[in-house]
Write a protein that holds these residues in place. Structure first.
Motif, PDB file in Angstrom:
ATOM      1  N   UNK A  59      17.051  17.810  17.452  1.00  0.00           N
ATOM      2  CA  UNK A  59      16.504  17.824  18.999  1.00  0.00           C
ATOM      3  C   UNK A  59      17.160  16.483  19.255  1.00  0.00           C
ATOM      4  N   UNK A  60      18.513  16.590  19.721  1.00  0.00           N
ATOM      5  CA  UNK A  60      19.176  15.383  20.338  1.00  0.00           C
ATOM      6  C   UNK A  60      19.501  15.578  21.766  1.00  0.00           C
ATOM      7  N   UNK A  61      18.660  15.042  22.701  1.00  0.00           N
ATOM      8  CA  UNK A  61      18.720  15.170  23.844  1.00  0.00           C
ATOM      9  C   UNK A  61      19.880  14.092  24.325  1.00  0.00           C
ATOM     10  N   UNK A  62      20.447  14.405  25.570  1.00  0.00           N
ATOM     11  CA  UNK A  62      21.592  13.653  26.281  1.00  0.00           C
ATOM     12  C   UNK A  62      21.226  12.892  27.411  1.00  0.00           C
TER      13      UNK A  62
ATOM     14  N   UNK B 140      11.827  16.071  30.492  1.00  0.00           N
ATOM     15  CA  UNK B 140      11.763  17.348  30.331  1.00  0.00           C
ATOM     16  C   UNK B 140      13.094  17.870  29.866  1.00  0.00           C
ATOM     17  N   UNK B 141      14.284  17.295  29.650  1.00  0.00           N
ATOM     18  CA  UNK B 141      15.311  17.773  28.641  1.00  0.00           C
ATOM     19  C   UNK B 141      14.733  18.076  27.370  1.00  0.00           C
ATOM     20  N   UNK B 142      13.823  17.269  26.699  1.00  0.00           N
ATOM     21  CA  UNK B 142      13.263  17.627  25.482  1.00  0.00           C
ATOM     22  C   UNK B 142      12.600  18.981  25.319  1.00  0.00           C
ATOM     23  N   UNK B 143      11.978  19.276  26.242  1.00  0.00           N
ATOM     24  CA  UNK B 143      11.145  20.578  26.505  1.00  0.00           C
ATOM     25  C   UNK B 143      12.308  21.771  26.350  1.00  0.00           C
TER      26      UNK B 143
ATOM     27  N   UNK C 133       7.252  29.926  29.250  1.00  0.00           N
ATOM     28  CA  UNK C 133       6.028  29.285  29.733  1.00  0.00           C
ATOM     29  C   UNK C 133       6.461  27.681  29.505  1.00  0.00           C
ATOM     30  N   UNK C 134       7.005  27.588  28.330  1.00  0.00           N
ATOM     31  CA  UNK C 134       7.271  25.915  28.312  1.00  0.00           C
ATOM     32  C   UNK C 134       8.269  25.331  29.321  1.00  0.00           C
ATOM     33  N   UNK C 135       9.232  26.186  30.012  1.00  0.00           N
ATOM     34  CA  UNK C 135       9.814  25.702  31.204  1.00  0.00           C
ATOM     35  C   UNK C 135       9.259  26.281  32.488  1.00  0.00           C
ATOM     36  N   UNK C 136       8.091  26.609  32.433  1.00  0.00           N
ATOM     37  CA  UNK C 136       7.621  27.068  33.876  1.00  0.00           C
ATOM     38  C   UNK C 136       7.265  25.919  34.742  1.00  0.00           C
TER      39      UNK C 136
ATOM     40  N   UNK D 125      18.068  16.182  36.667  1.00  0.00           N
ATOM     41  CA  UNK D 125      18.492  14.985  36.291  1.00  0.00           C
ATOM     42  C   UNK D 125      19.213  14.960  34.818  1.00  0.00           C
ATOM     43  N   UNK D 126      19.155  16.256  34.226  1.00  0.00           N
ATOM     44  CA  UNK D 126      19.966  16.427  33.018  1.00  0.00           C
ATOM     45  C   UNK D 126      20.939  17.609  33.334  1.00  0.00           C
ATOM     46  N   UNK D 127      20.928  18.461  34.266  1.00  0.00           N
ATOM     47  CA  UNK D 127      21.504  19.575  34.228  1.00  0.00           C
ATOM     48  C   UNK D 127      23.039  19.089  34.058  1.00  0.00           C
TER      49      UNK D 127
END
Length: 292
Positions: free
Chosen positions: A49-52, A57-60, A113-116, A125-127
Motif C-alpha cells: 500500500x504505497x500511496x503517492x 482517501x488515497x489509501x482507501x 462501498x469503500x469508495x462510496x 487531491x490525488x487524481x
C-alpha cells in the motif's frame, strides 16, 4: 487445480498437536514467525500500500483497487473451472463453480462501498498523481470480460509490453466463453443450437440470435426438478445479473467522485461506463423472458 488435503495422520495434524497447549488455548510460541503470516504472505501483502500523496482517501482508493484485483483473480478461477466443466459435460461442477463465483461477485460489488463516501475534493487531491492509470487497463478484469463474451482483440494491446500477460489474455480471447461453452453443451444434448454458435471464431463477440433464444426457451419449458440445463441457465443468469450490478456500481462511484470528467485512461468516463452498463450479459437469457 489440484488441492492437497492433509489427513489427521499427516504433517499438518502433527504440527497442530505439537503447537497446542492441550487446554484449548491457541498456540503462542512460534520461533520463525506465525504460520498464518507465512501462509497468507501477510507481510508482503501489507507492504504493497504505497500511496503517492498525503490525502487520507488515497489509501482507501488504493486498498479498494488491490482488493478488487484479488477478487477478479478469484472469479476468473471459478469461471474457468465452470467453462472447462461445461466443455467436459459436467453440469454439477460448472454450477458449483458459478455459485462460488457469484459469492465472490457479491463481495466485489460491495467493495464499491469503500469508495462510496469519497468526496470530489478528496479524489481531486490525488487524481493527478494517478497519471494515465485506469481500471480500464486491468488485465484481471479483461479476463472476466472475455469470459462473459465481451471479446475484443484490441483490448490485448495495452499489455503488449508484458509477454506473459499478453499470451495469457490471448488464450482467454481465443477460448470459448461461459455462454459459448453452455451452448456447445446444449448442442451435444441434442438441442438445435445454430452451427455458427457451436464452432466459430471465439475471438469475436457473438451477436444476439433469436434461434439461441428459442433454444433457451425450450430449456425453460422443461420444469422438471432434475432438469440440470434449467439450473445451469438460472445460474448463468445469476452471474450475468451480478456483472451488470458491478458495472452500475462502478458508474455510480465515478459519477459521485468526478462527475462527467474525462477518465484518467482517456475514456469518456461516465458516458463510457453508462453505455457498458446498458449492455446485457448473455442477452438471449434475458430476452427470452419476454417470450415466455
Amino acid at each position: 487445480m489440484m488441492v492437497s488435503v492433509r489427513h489427521a495422520s499427516g504433517k499438518g495434524a502433527d504440527s497442530r498437536r505439537a503447537g497446542s497447549d492441550g487446554d484449548g488455548r491457541p498456540s503462542l510460541a512460534f520461533d520463525a514467525g506465525t504460520p498464518y503470516a507465512e501462509y497468507g504472505a501477510i507481510t508482503t501483502l501489507l507492504s504493497l500500500q504505497r500511496t503517492r500523496t498525503d490525502e487520507p482517501a488515497e489509501t482507501t482508493f488504493l486498498v479498494s483497487t488491490q482488493v478488487m484485483e484479488l477478487l477478479f483473480a478469484l472469479i476468473r478461477h471459478e469461471w474457468e473451472i465452470a467453462r472447462d466443466a461445461l466443455e467436459a459435460d459436467d453440469v454439477p461442477v460448472a454450477v458449483a463453480a458459478l455459485r462460488r463465483g457469484a459469492s465472490a461477485q457479491d463481495v466485489l460489488i460491495a467493495s464499491w462501498d469503500l469508495l462510496g463516501a469519497m468526496t470530489p475534493n478528496e479524489f481531486t487531491r490525488f487524481r493527478d498523481r494517478l497519471g494515465e492509470a485506469s481500471g480500464f487497463q486491468s488485465y484481471g478484469y479483461r479476463h472476466l470480460e472475455f469470459l462473459i463474451g465481451n471479446k475484443a482483440e484490441a483490448m490485448v494491446r495495452p499489455h503488449r509490453a508484458d509477454p506473459g500477460v499478453r499470451a495469457d489474455l490471448e488464450r482467454t480471447l481465443r477460448a470459448p466463453g461461459l455462454h459459448d461453452a453452455a451452448l456447445r453443451l446444449l448442442h451435444r444434448r441434442g438441442l438445435p443450437v445454430p452451427a455458427g454458435r457451436v464452432d466459430r471464431d471465439f475471438t469475436r463477440p457473438a451477436e444476439p440470435d433469436p434461434a439461441v433464444e428459442r433454444v433457451w426457451a425450450a430449456v425453460y419449458a422443461d420444469e422438471r426438478s432434475d432438469n440440470d440445463l434449467l439450473l445451469l441457465a438460472e445460474t448463468l443468469l445469476d452471474t450475468a445479473e451480478r456483472v451488470t450490478r458491478w458495472r452500475h456500481r462502478h458508474l455510480m462511484a465515478v459519477k459521485r467522485a468526478m462527475g462527467a470528467k474525462r477518465g484518467t485512461g482517456g475514456s469518456s468516463g461516465m458516458a463510457w461506463l453508462a453505455r457498458n452498463a446498458a449492455v446485457d450479459v448473455f442477452p438471449e437469457l434475458w430476452s427470452l423472458r419476454t417470450r415466455i
